[in-house]
Scaffold this active site. Structure first.
Site, PDB file in Angstrom:
ATOM      1  N   ARG A 161      67.580  95.848  75.270  1.00 21.46           N
ATOM      2  CA  ARG A 161      66.643  96.478  75.841  1.00 21.46           C
ATOM      3  C   ARG A 161      66.496  95.751  77.354  1.00 21.46           C
ATOM      4  O   ARG A 161      67.335  94.800  77.108  1.00 21.46           O
ATOM      5  CB  ARG A 161      65.241  96.449  75.250  1.00 21.46           C
ATOM      6  CG  ARG A 161      64.095  95.256  74.753  1.00 21.46           C
ATOM      7  CD  ARG A 161      63.513  95.477  73.499  1.00 21.46           C
ATOM      8  NE  ARG A 161      62.420  94.392  74.267  1.00 21.46           N
ATOM      9  CZ  ARG A 161      61.899  93.908  73.314  1.00 21.46           C
ATOM     10  NH1 ARG A 161      61.442  94.884  71.950  1.00 21.46           N
ATOM     11  NH2 ARG A 161      60.446  92.650  73.250  1.00 21.46           N
TER      12      ARG A 161
ATOM     13  N   ASN B 199      57.249  96.725  79.367  1.00 21.29           N
ATOM     14  CA  ASN B 199      57.462  96.511  78.627  1.00 21.29           C
ATOM     15  C   ASN B 199      57.294  94.610  78.933  1.00 21.29           C
ATOM     16  O   ASN B 199      58.917  94.563  79.428  1.00 21.29           O
ATOM     17  CB  ASN B 199      57.881  96.468  77.196  1.00 21.29           C
ATOM     18  CG  ASN B 199      57.509  95.491  75.733  1.00 21.29           C
ATOM     19  OD1 ASN B 199      55.914  95.745  75.927  1.00 21.29           O
ATOM     20  ND2 ASN B 199      58.120  94.744  76.066  1.00 21.29           N
ATOM     21  N   GLU B 200      56.925  93.332  78.555  1.00 18.84           N
ATOM     22  CA  GLU B 200      57.253  92.254  79.198  1.00 18.84           C
ATOM     23  C   GLU B 200      58.396  91.964  80.269  1.00 18.84           C
ATOM     24  O   GLU B 200      59.937  91.917  80.162  1.00 18.84           O
ATOM     25  CB  GLU B 200      57.824  91.524  78.019  1.00 18.84           C
ATOM     26  CG  GLU B 200      56.639  91.268  77.118  1.00 18.84           C
ATOM     27  CD  GLU B 200      57.065  90.656  75.563  1.00 18.84           C
ATOM     28  OE1 GLU B 200      57.874  90.580  75.320  1.00 18.84           O
ATOM     29  OE2 GLU B 200      55.828  89.977  74.970  1.00 18.84           O
TER      30      GLU B 200
ATOM     31  N   GLU C 238      49.655  91.428  71.830  1.00 12.17           N
ATOM     32  CA  GLU C 238      50.636  91.311  71.083  1.00 12.17           C
ATOM     33  C   GLU C 238      50.355  89.695  70.020  1.00 12.17           C
ATOM     34  O   GLU C 238      49.840  89.183  71.244  1.00 12.17           O
ATOM     35  CB  GLU C 238      51.756  91.524  71.511  1.00 12.17           C
ATOM     36  CG  GLU C 238      52.404  92.681  71.728  1.00 12.17           C
ATOM     37  CD  GLU C 238      54.028  92.693  71.913  1.00 12.17           C
ATOM     38  OE1 GLU C 238      54.628  92.225  71.266  1.00 12.17           O
ATOM     39  OE2 GLU C 238      54.673  93.659  72.954  1.00 12.17           O
TER      40      GLU C 238
ATOM     41  N   GLU D  54      63.979  94.617  64.841  1.00  9.06           N
ATOM     42  CA  GLU D  54      63.130  93.453  64.273  1.00  9.06           C
ATOM     43  C   GLU D  54      62.567  94.302  63.268  1.00  9.06           C
ATOM     44  O   GLU D  54      61.111  93.798  62.549  1.00  9.06           O
ATOM     45  CB  GLU D  54      61.755  93.927  65.593  1.00  9.06           C
ATOM     46  CG  GLU D  54      62.313  93.624  67.037  1.00  9.06           C
ATOM     47  CD  GLU D  54      61.597  93.486  67.755  1.00  9.06           C
ATOM     48  OE1 GLU D  54      61.297  92.127  68.402  1.00  9.06           O
ATOM     49  OE2 GLU D  54      60.756  93.609  68.216  1.00  9.06           O
TER      50      GLU D  54
ATOM     51  N   PHE E  39      62.021  92.572  60.505  1.00  9.13           N
ATOM     52  CA  PHE E  39      61.938  92.069  60.025  1.00  9.13           C
ATOM     53  C   PHE E  39      60.912  90.352  59.973  1.00  9.13           C
ATOM     54  O   PHE E  39      60.201  90.097  60.099  1.00  9.13           O
ATOM     55  CB  PHE E  39      62.845  90.906  59.522  1.00  9.13           C
ATOM     56  CG  PHE E  39      63.630  91.045  58.063  1.00  9.13           C
ATOM     57  CD1 PHE E  39      63.455  91.416  56.564  1.00  9.13           C
ATOM     58  CD2 PHE E  39      65.177  91.741  58.505  1.00  9.13           C
ATOM     59  CE1 PHE E  39      64.488  91.967  55.458  1.00  9.13           C
ATOM     60  CE2 PHE E  39      66.055  92.252  57.282  1.00  9.13           C
ATOM     61  CZ  PHE E  39      65.750  92.173  55.805  1.00  9.13           C
ATOM     62  N   HIS E  40      60.276  91.988  61.518  1.00 10.96           N
ATOM     63  CA  HIS E  40      59.696  91.161  61.903  1.00 10.96           C
ATOM     64  C   HIS E  40      57.997  91.277  60.987  1.00 10.96           C
ATOM     65  O   HIS E  40      58.437  92.828  60.809  1.00 10.96           O
ATOM     66  CB  HIS E  40      59.288  91.712  63.555  1.00 10.96           C
ATOM     67  CG  HIS E  40      58.148  90.740  64.256  1.00 10.96           C
ATOM     68  ND1 HIS E  40      57.209  91.017  64.166  1.00 10.96           N
ATOM     69  CD2 HIS E  40      58.129  89.837  65.420  1.00 10.96           C
ATOM     70  CE1 HIS E  40      56.348  90.267  65.162  1.00 10.96           C
ATOM     71  NE2 HIS E  40      56.931  90.087  66.332  1.00 10.96           N
TER      72      HIS E  40
HETATM   73  C1  GAL Z   1      57.403  90.975  72.196  1.00  5.49           C
HETATM   74  C2  GAL Z   1      57.592  93.009  72.899  1.00  5.49           C
HETATM   75  C3  GAL Z   1      58.022  93.337  71.689  1.00  5.49           C
HETATM   76  C4  GAL Z   1      58.149  93.122  70.073  1.00  5.49           C
HETATM   77  C5  GAL Z   1      58.068  91.352  69.811  1.00  5.49           C
HETATM   78  C6  GAL Z   1      58.065  90.654  68.936  1.00  5.49           C
HETATM   79  O1  GAL Z   1      58.550  90.382  72.582  1.00  5.49           O
HETATM   80  O2  GAL Z   1      57.037  93.285  73.540  1.00  5.49           O
HETATM   81  O3  GAL Z   1      58.052  94.688  71.509  1.00  5.49           O
HETATM   82  O4  GAL Z   1      59.430  92.911  70.585  1.00  5.49           O
HETATM   83  O5  GAL Z   1      58.430  90.904  70.957  1.00  5.49           O
HETATM   84  O6  GAL Z   1      58.396  89.312  69.031  1.00  5.49           O
END
Ligand code: GAL
Length: 686
Positions: free
Chosen positions: A123, A161-162, A319, A367, A369-370
């Site tokens: 991304r 995003n970020e 987040e 992600e 496993f997040h």
């Molecule tokens: C952030 C991001 C999210 C996701 C998250 C996971 O940096 O905005 O989309 O990737 O981290 O840690």
């Protein structure tokens, strides 16, 4: 009407819609069949979720082919959320351009300093200067904004995003950089002067001859510092222009809704002072590791920074992680109970929300496993139970929404331009890190429950009792005058080494170090002297003996008094720290990096001398923070970050009533906080 008033009105509208703090997270329903969406909304209601961020990376699904849009699934999701009473923070999906854009317009892919094109496959693969990227980003933003303006679920906007401030080196970026330089300097001679191009015969004859700074491995020796610094400024601006372009499209369609983009806290490449001024509300993504012994301290300083960016107004934690956050290496689970205290910590420090990435754990993708609010194991998991309980806690704190934290007595100066310059190459030490300096000064204050604001060096400092200035290497004249006037007018200053060295172009200030602050500090620095790794000296301060490492300024007193003195080595008997009365204030200078215990004593000595008092005494690992409700009522958060029970004694003179979280109407003077326990006490108003 000034910008900020409009922002305040937009936020008041958001509060009205949410009726309390926001609770929820990133919701990526496009990964799941429609049946799951219904279950999601049912579960969101169970957990008390009232806000979800939708569509962050959905561009490739919303516009599967150039100019061909498919909003069907998003329409359905938005309608279901509206029916379920869950509001939406709708994202423009422009952080993840679709594969067709990369394929048909490879010139939109960014190029790194070594000339390598970044590939499609993750991304943020876009050049922020690319007019083609900007055209397509504007088109999808316009379509989303016109389609969902007025939708009952829509509560606010999340642009991109970020943003990362990618310093792109493609030909389009080079041309953009040249235009930016021409605007900044007017003439190429002015640029030559600023960059000191007389050295090594680097003089430019035309803006057209200037490139972006090459990677170090493509140069035979060090790059030009002025060029590096301006490229950092330019890269920040190029990304900010992308944000502003989308924000302005959104504002035409929904002028009453707040617009934000999620920051990464103490992130190097974007000057968030500038970004915060361009949005309605600051929002943060925080991923302090659950098992990091200093996780809560790192979280606290990020929270304080976010609160400071818009002058103490509430901000949004958009987040965080319910559990592990996949940062590489071994990503341990969060200890049971820690989720609650870590989340409430954000509210204590001014957040109007507790939100997570992400709602439901992915089955596929990078992600998978997040952690998530709904883990792979669904509602049978501990995380789910904790997420539901936390939702109820957050609901109990509804009165706090829109309320502020008390003004602090201590400010720490934070300047991104200084960060960029401080960590640039070819300095006396290559080991100076901006955030290390900040944290070394912040740590003692956090442990002592002394709240801190961060402030830009140009900010009005007059209301602070103590201003702390770690390693302010780069300082322009306006900032130097501001700091000097603050002390002259009675302020107390603690400044640490390698400050006041260069001007805004990274050119050494004339007359010897610390050029901008010699008079203020009452010292001259004969030599800037980084110490070798392992080299350490003893220093003595107020009856305490400590250790100095990393740096040892050779200080000549010129009006200042010694405050700490070396007791061995070549500098034996010479000052390690000094204090100077200047005007009606005092300027303390620390010319080395002491061990943590000595640092603690020095910082608290400055705080006490400035008349700063802690919120209260607590056992180590228990944080005490005040936050006010919107009606001004004071609340005391006591947060036990340790896995042990902690006992906290309250001052009986301060009558607290009602523990909002645990429902006790009468509060004893001695509280037992269970492991990771938290209480929120309301001050008795009558
Ligand atoms: C952030 C991001 C999210 C996701 C998250 C996971 O940096 O905005 O989309 O990737 O981290 O840690």
């Amino acid at each position: 009407m000034p910008h900020t008033d409009l922002a305040d009105e937009r936020l008041a509208g958001l509060r009205q819609r949410l009726q309390g703090l926001a609770y929820g997270g990133d919701y990526n329903p496009e990964q799941w069949p429609a049946d799951t969406w219904r279950e999601d909304i049912h579960l969101m209601r169970e957990a008390g979720v009232n806000l979800v961020t939708v569509g962050v990376f959905s561009w490739g699904l919303l516009e599967p082919r150039p100019g061909v849009f498919d909003f069907g699934w998003l329409d359905e999701v938005m309608d279901l959320l509206a029916e379920g009473g869950v509001r939406v923070d709708l994202a423009t999906p422009t952080a993840a351009p679709p594969s067709w854009l990369a394929h048909e317009h490879p010139e939109t892919l960014p190029v790194d300093a070594e000339g390598r094109k970044i590939a499609f496959g993750a991304r943020v693969h876009f050049c922020p200067s690319s007019p083609v990227y900007r055209y397509h980003a504007a088109r999808i933003t316009e379509r989303l904004a016109e389609r969902y303006a007025g939708h009952p679920a829509l509560a606010m906007w999340h642009v991109g995003n970020e943003y990362v401030g990618f310093g792109c080196h493609c030909p389009v970026s080079v041309a953009h950089f040249r235009r930016w330089l021409a605007d900044r300097y007017g003439t190429v001679d002015a640029l030559n002067d600023a960059w000191g191009t007389a050295f090594w015969g680097q003089r430019y004859d035309s803006f057209d001859h200037i490139g972006t700074p090459a990677a170090r491995n493509r140069l035979v020796s060090g790059p030009n510092p002025g060029q590096l610094l301006d490229f950092a400024r330019f890269s920040d601006t190029a990304s900010l222009e992308c944000f502003i372009a989308e924000r302005d499209i959104i504002r035409r369609h929904t002028p009453d809704l707040p617009v934000t983009t999620n920051f990464m806290g103490s992130f190097k490449h974007l000057d968030y002072w500038r970004w915060a001024a361009a949005e309605d509300v600051v929002s943060l993504d925080i991923y302090a590791k659950p098992y990091d012994p200093e996780g809560q301290l790192l979280a606290a300083y990020n929270f304080d920074l976010m609160r400071s960016l818009r002058g103490g107004k509430p901000w949004l934690m958009l987040e965080s992680a319910t559990g592990n956050n996949l940062t590489g290496g071994r990503n341990s689970a969060r200890p049971a109970g820690q989720l609650r205290v870590r989340s409430l910590q954000a509210v204590a420090r001014g957040a109007d929300s507790v939100m997570f990435f992400q709602w439901r754990a992915s089955r596929a993708g990078a992600e998978r496993f997040h952690s998530a609010m709904v883990p792979h194991g669904g509602t049978r998991t501990r995380t789910w139970r904790e997420a539901v309980a936390l939702g109820h806690d957050v609901a109990r704190l509804a009165d706090l929404v829109g309320g502020s934290c008390d003004p602090t007595d201590v400010a720490m100066l934070w300047d991104w331009e200084n960060w960029w310059a401080l960590e640039a190459p070819d300095h006396p030490s290559s080991d100076l890190k901006f955030t290390t300096g900040i944290l070394d000064h912040y740590r003692p204050l956090w442990h002592a429950n002394i709240p801190v604001d961060f402030a830009h060096p140009h900010a009005d400092l007059s209301r602070y009792r103590l201003v702390i200035v770690p390693n302010l290497y780069l300082v322009d004249d306006a900032a130097a005058d501001n700091i000097t006037a603050y002390v002259r007018g009675g302020g107390h200053l603690l400044m640490s080494y390698f400050s006041g060295i260069v001007d805004q172009h990274d050119r050494v200030r004339p007359g010897g170090h610390p050029g901008a602050f010699r008079d203020l500090l009452g010292i001259d620095i004969d030599e800037l002297n980084p110490l070798q790794i392992g080299e350490a000296y003893e220093l003595h301060h107020a009856g305490h003996t400590g250790t100095a490492t990393d740096w040892q300024d050779i200080i000549l007193l010129n009006g200042a008094e010694p405050l700490a003195t070396y007791t061995d080595g070549e500098q034996k008997g010479q000052p390690a720290a000094t204090r100077h009365r200047f005007g009606t204030g005092t300027a303390t200078y620390l010319g080395t990096s002491p061990d943590p215990e000595t640092m603690h004593r020095l910082v608290l000595d400055c705080a006490t001398g400035a008349g700063v008092t802690p919120v209260m005494d607590t056992p180590d690992g228990v944080e005490a923070v005040h936050r006010r409700a919107a009606d001004g009522t004071d609340h005391l958060f006591l947060l036990n970050h340790t896995p042990e029970e902690a006992i906290v004694d309250l001052d009986p003179a301060l009558s607290w009533s009602v523990d909002l979280l645990n429902g006790h109407a009468a509060v004893a003077d001695r509280l037992r906080l269970p492991p990771f326990g938290a209480v929120v006490l309301r001050h008795k108003t009558h």
